[in-house]
Scaffold this motif. Structure first.
Motif, PDB file in Angstrom:
ATOM      1  N   GLU A  70      28.918  50.764  23.740  1.00  0.00           N
ATOM      2  CA  GLU A  70      28.415  49.201  24.106  1.00  0.00           C
ATOM      3  C   GLU A  70      29.629  48.571  24.828  1.00  0.00           C
ATOM      4  O   GLU A  70      29.375  47.933  25.685  1.00  0.00           O
ATOM      5  N   ARG A  71      30.842  48.457  24.282  1.00  0.00           N
ATOM      6  CA  ARG A  71      31.955  47.936  24.897  1.00  0.00           C
ATOM      7  C   ARG A  71      32.346  48.392  26.171  1.00  0.00           C
ATOM      8  O   ARG A  71      32.504  47.504  27.278  1.00  0.00           O
ATOM      9  N   ASN A  72      32.085  49.684  26.561  1.00  0.00           N
ATOM     10  CA  ASN A  72      32.374  50.173  27.870  1.00  0.00           C
ATOM     11  C   ASN A  72      31.323  49.797  28.796  1.00  0.00           C
ATOM     12  O   ASN A  72      31.590  49.592  30.027  1.00  0.00           O
ATOM     13  N   GLU A 123      34.313  44.607  38.597  1.00  0.00           N
ATOM     14  CA  GLU A 123      34.737  43.285  38.948  1.00  0.00           C
ATOM     15  C   GLU A 123      35.880  43.045  37.722  1.00  0.00           C
ATOM     16  O   GLU A 123      36.732  42.182  37.997  1.00  0.00           O
ATOM     17  N   LEU A 124      35.286  42.990  36.363  1.00  0.00           N
ATOM     18  CA  LEU A 124      36.248  42.672  35.100  1.00  0.00           C
ATOM     19  C   LEU A 124      37.574  43.368  35.403  1.00  0.00           C
ATOM     20  O   LEU A 124      38.595  42.788  35.156  1.00  0.00           O
ATOM     21  N   VAL A 125      37.335  44.616  35.406  1.00  0.00           N
ATOM     22  CA  VAL A 125      38.647  45.452  35.540  1.00  0.00           C
ATOM     23  C   VAL A 125      39.643  44.937  36.667  1.00  0.00           C
ATOM     24  O   VAL A 125      40.766  44.797  36.375  1.00  0.00           O
ATOM     25  N   GLN A 126      39.118  44.420  37.847  1.00  0.00           N
ATOM     26  CA  GLN A 126      40.012  44.104  38.947  1.00  0.00           C
ATOM     27  C   GLN A 126      40.431  42.676  38.550  1.00  0.00           C
ATOM     28  O   GLN A 126      41.665  42.460  38.775  1.00  0.00           O
ATOM     29  N   VAL A 132      45.826  39.745  36.771  1.00  0.00           N
ATOM     30  CA  VAL A 132      46.521  38.871  36.134  1.00  0.00           C
ATOM     31  C   VAL A 132      47.440  39.697  35.386  1.00  0.00           C
ATOM     32  O   VAL A 132      48.782  39.460  35.213  1.00  0.00           O
ATOM     33  N   LEU A 133      47.235  41.133  35.171  1.00  0.00           N
ATOM     34  CA  LEU A 133      48.480  41.930  34.631  1.00  0.00           C
ATOM     35  C   LEU A 133      49.480  42.143  35.770  1.00  0.00           C
ATOM     36  O   LEU A 133      50.653  42.257  35.478  1.00  0.00           O
ATOM     37  N   LYS A 134      49.038  42.083  36.902  1.00  0.00           N
ATOM     38  CA  LYS A 134      49.979  42.334  38.077  1.00  0.00           C
ATOM     39  C   LYS A 134      50.798  41.015  38.172  1.00  0.00           C
ATOM     40  O   LYS A 134      52.235  41.255  38.346  1.00  0.00           O
TER      41      LYS A 134
END
Length: 105
Positions: A8-10, A16-19, A24-26
Motif C-alpha cells: 500500500e505504501r509503495n 513525482e514524489l520520488v523526484q 531535497v536530498l540533493k
C-alpha cells in the motif's frame, strides 16, 4: 487478496514524489548546504550571517545559496542592501529536524 502495508505504501510513491524527495536530498548532500539549511531552519539569515556561521568564503556561500534557491529549498527577499534568506520548502525543515534527532542520539 488484500495488500500488505508495504504494498500500500509503495502504491502511494509516485515518480513525482520520488523526484521531489531526491531534489531535497540533493540539496542537503554537501556539508556546506546542509549547514546553511540547518541555520535557516532556526531563522532567516543574511549572507553575512551565513558567512560568519559557516566560516566559508562569500563566493562559496553565495554559490550554495544560488543552488538551494534553484532547487526551491530556500527563498530570498531584499531588505535595503541586504538579501535575507529563509526556508521555502517546509519539508526541508522536517527532514533536517529528523536527521538531527537521529544523529544526536
Amino acid at each position: 487478496m488484500p495488500k500488505t502495508a508495504i504494498e500500500e505504501r509503495n502504491d502511494a510513491i509516485t515518480d513525482e514524489l520520488v523526484q521531489e524527495v531526491a531534489t531535497v536530498l540533493k540539496a542537503l548532500s554537501t556539508p556546506i548546504r546542509l549547514r546553511i539549511v540547518c541555520e535557516l531552519c532556526t531563522k532567516p539569515r543574511t549572507v553575512s550571517e551565513l558567512i560568519q556561521i559557516t566560516a566559508v568564503r562569500q563566493t562559496l556561500v553565495s554559490q550554495q545559496l544560488a543552488t538551494l534557491r534553484e532547487l526551491g529549498i530556500i527563498a530570498s527577499r531584499r531588505d535595503g542592501t541586504k538579501m535575507i534568506y529563509r526556508i521555502a520548502d517546509e519539508n526541508a525543515i522536517k527532514i533536517v529536524s529528523s536527521l538531527c534527532e537521529i544523529y544526536k542520539k
